[in-house]
Design a protein around this motif. Sequence first.
Motif, PDB file in Angstrom:
ATOM      1  N   ARG A 104    -105.473 -20.316 -44.893  1.00 20.40           N
ATOM      2  CA  ARG A 104    -105.713 -18.945 -44.411  1.00 20.40           C
ATOM      3  C   ARG A 104    -104.470 -18.318 -43.781  1.00 20.40           C
ATOM      4  NH1 ARG A 104    -109.977 -15.777 -43.967  1.00 20.40           N
ATOM      5  NH2 ARG A 104    -111.460 -17.463 -44.267  1.00 20.40           N
ATOM      6  N   PRO A 105    -103.848 -18.963 -42.792  1.00 21.05           N
ATOM      7  CA  PRO A 105    -102.624 -18.341 -42.244  1.00 21.05           C
ATOM      8  C   PRO A 105    -101.513 -18.170 -43.283  1.00 21.05           C
ATOM      9  CG  PRO A 105    -103.032 -20.511 -41.253  1.00 21.05           C
ATOM     10  CD  PRO A 105    -104.240 -20.169 -42.042  1.00 21.05           C
ATOM     11  N   ILE A 106    -101.470 -19.054 -44.257  1.00 22.79           N
ATOM     12  CA  ILE A 106    -100.457 -18.889 -45.309  1.00 22.79           C
ATOM     13  C   ILE A 106    -100.767 -17.630 -46.121  1.00 22.79           C
ATOM     14  CG2 ILE A 106     -99.524 -19.893 -47.429  1.00 22.79           C
ATOM     15  CD1 ILE A 106     -99.904 -22.666 -46.123  1.00 22.79           C
ATOM     16  N   ALA A 107    -102.027 -17.465 -46.493  1.00 18.02           N
ATOM     17  CA  ALA A 107    -102.415 -16.285 -47.279  1.00 18.02           C
ATOM     18  C   ALA A 107    -102.199 -15.001 -46.491  1.00 18.02           C
ATOM     19  CB  ALA A 107    -103.887 -16.399 -47.701  1.00 18.02           C
ATOM     20  N   ASP A 126    -100.440 -26.895 -56.238  1.00 24.72           N
ATOM     21  CA  ASP A 126    -100.549 -27.956 -57.242  1.00 24.72           C
ATOM     22  C   ASP A 126    -101.986 -28.352 -57.553  1.00 24.72           C
ATOM     23  OD1 ASP A 126    -101.135 -29.346 -54.968  1.00 24.72           O
ATOM     24  OD2 ASP A 126     -99.589 -30.876 -55.225  1.00 24.72           O
ATOM     25  N   ARG A 127    -102.936 -27.575 -57.046  1.00 26.44           N
ATOM     26  CA  ARG A 127    -104.316 -27.775 -57.495  1.00 26.44           C
ATOM     27  C   ARG A 127    -105.109 -26.482 -57.373  1.00 26.44           C
ATOM     28  NH1 ARG A 127    -103.171 -30.140 -52.697  1.00 26.44           N
ATOM     29  NH2 ARG A 127    -104.776 -30.219 -51.095  1.00 26.44           N
ATOM     30  N   LEU A 128    -106.156 -26.402 -58.186  1.00 26.97           N
ATOM     31  CA  LEU A 128    -106.909 -25.154 -58.283  1.00 26.97           C
ATOM     32  C   LEU A 128    -107.581 -24.788 -56.967  1.00 26.97           C
ATOM     33  CD1 LEU A 128    -107.774 -22.839 -60.092  1.00 26.97           C
ATOM     34  CD2 LEU A 128    -109.716 -24.223 -60.854  1.00 26.97           C
ATOM     35  N   ARG A 129    -108.091 -25.785 -56.268  1.00 26.06           N
ATOM     36  CA  ARG A 129    -108.793 -25.524 -55.013  1.00 26.06           C
ATOM     37  C   ARG A 129    -107.903 -24.775 -54.018  1.00 26.06           C
ATOM     38  NH1 ARG A 129    -111.806 -27.225 -50.493  1.00 26.06           N
ATOM     39  NH2 ARG A 129    -110.688 -28.774 -49.253  1.00 26.06           N
ATOM     40  N   ILE A 130    -106.632 -25.147 -53.954  1.00 27.15           N
ATOM     41  CA  ILE A 130    -105.708 -24.461 -53.052  1.00 27.15           C
ATOM     42  C   ILE A 130    -105.490 -23.019 -53.521  1.00 27.15           C
ATOM     43  CG2 ILE A 130    -103.295 -24.426 -52.259  1.00 27.15           C
ATOM     44  CD1 ILE A 130    -104.901 -26.617 -50.918  1.00 27.15           C
ATOM     45  N   ALA A 131    -105.313 -22.845 -54.802  1.00 24.86           N
ATOM     46  CA  ALA A 131    -105.099 -21.491 -55.344  1.00 24.86           C
ATOM     47  C   ALA A 131    -106.325 -20.614 -55.076  1.00 24.86           C
ATOM     48  CB  ALA A 131    -104.810 -21.567 -56.841  1.00 24.86           C
ATOM     49  N   GLU A 132    -107.510 -21.174 -55.246  1.00 25.22           N
ATOM     50  CA  GLU A 132    -108.741 -20.403 -55.015  1.00 25.22           C
ATOM     51  C   GLU A 132    -108.858 -19.980 -53.560  1.00 25.22           C
ATOM     52  OE1 GLU A 132    -111.640 -22.302 -58.474  1.00 25.22           O
ATOM     53  OE2 GLU A 132    -111.593 -23.230 -56.488  1.00 25.22           O
ATOM     54  N   ARG A 133    -108.531 -20.894 -52.667  1.00 28.36           N
ATOM     55  CA  ARG A 133    -108.607 -20.555 -51.240  1.00 28.36           C
ATOM     56  C   ARG A 133    -107.583 -19.475 -50.890  1.00 28.36           C
ATOM     57  NH1 ARG A 133    -111.306 -24.269 -47.772  1.00 28.36           N
ATOM     58  NH2 ARG A 133    -109.954 -23.593 -46.077  1.00 28.36           N
ATOM     59  N   LEU A 134    -106.358 -19.605 -51.395  1.00 30.53           N
ATOM     60  CA  LEU A 134    -105.335 -18.586 -51.121  1.00 30.53           C
ATOM     61  C   LEU A 134    -105.787 -17.226 -51.656  1.00 30.53           C
ATOM     62  CD1 LEU A 134    -102.095 -20.605 -52.018  1.00 30.53           C
ATOM     63  CD2 LEU A 134    -102.799 -19.871 -49.718  1.00 30.53           C
ATOM     64  N   SER A 135    -106.367 -17.230 -52.829  1.00 35.78           N
ATOM     65  CA  SER A 135    -106.842 -15.982 -53.432  1.00 35.78           C
ATOM     66  C   SER A 135    -107.962 -15.364 -52.594  1.00 35.78           C
ATOM     67  CB  SER A 135    -107.331 -16.255 -54.865  1.00 35.78           C
ATOM     68  OG  SER A 135    -107.902 -15.098 -55.419  1.00 35.78           O
TER      69      SER A 135
END
Length: 231
Positions: free
Chosen positions: A88-91, A101-110
């Motif tokens: 969250r703070p990164i986004a 490097d994984r979809l779960r991280i990309a989904e959370r950032l999105s």
Amino acid sequence: MGAIASAMQDVRARIAGACRDAGRPQAEVSLLAVSKTFPAAAIREAWAAGQRHFGESYLQEALAKMAELADLDIEWHFIGPIQANKTRPIAEHFHWVHAVDRLRIAERLSDQRPPGLPPLRVCVQVNVSGEPSKHGVAPDEVLELAAAVAGLPGIRLRGFMAIPAPEARVDRQRAQFRVLADLLRAARARGLDLDTLSMGMSDDMEAAILEGATIIRIGTAIFGRRRTWGR
Ligand SMILES: *Cc1c(COP(=O)(O)O)cnc(C)c1O
């Protein structure tokens, strides 16, 4: 001229030389100054010398520097490994993220990218050297992950990033960077609109530029040696 401004001049000369050797326009290669472990004052000095893109690997440290440097127009790149509970703070605070490097991280950032901000620009990190300890997705899994990440609304997939195993020989450095460049070509051939190869650090930036780097991530050659091992 201060030490950082003078080091930046040397780095820009190295970039210019490598671009000349590669037959590439210098405007294609953007310099990301990796400021992890260095104080806000060092970033201010590089900024005064014209640098606008800065890379950080440690979230708390980066957020503290952002607060100190809020008066400067800086594009912040998160280049460290990402834990799911830190997305969250990164986004919310960064412009770029290099090491998805994984979809779960990309989904959370999105999902967590604030709607008022432009999509977060991201790169998928690829493990080009096949070292088991390294972060990054395996080359044969990249295209599938890239296609999934590219469909997420809050982020914009721009390309690929790698941290290859250190190699003294330039031909071996180039071979690893070429893996990433070939993957970008393959992804584009499949219709993904990508333009970024984030590769090359202080010791191998010339090889990276010869293989098509568009963002080189330079720490030591600008700010000097980091005191803490691994940081
Ligand atoms: C620290 C770091 C760099 C900078 O490396 P130097 O060798 O100091 O130029 C580049 N990329 C990543 C991901 C880093 O963590």
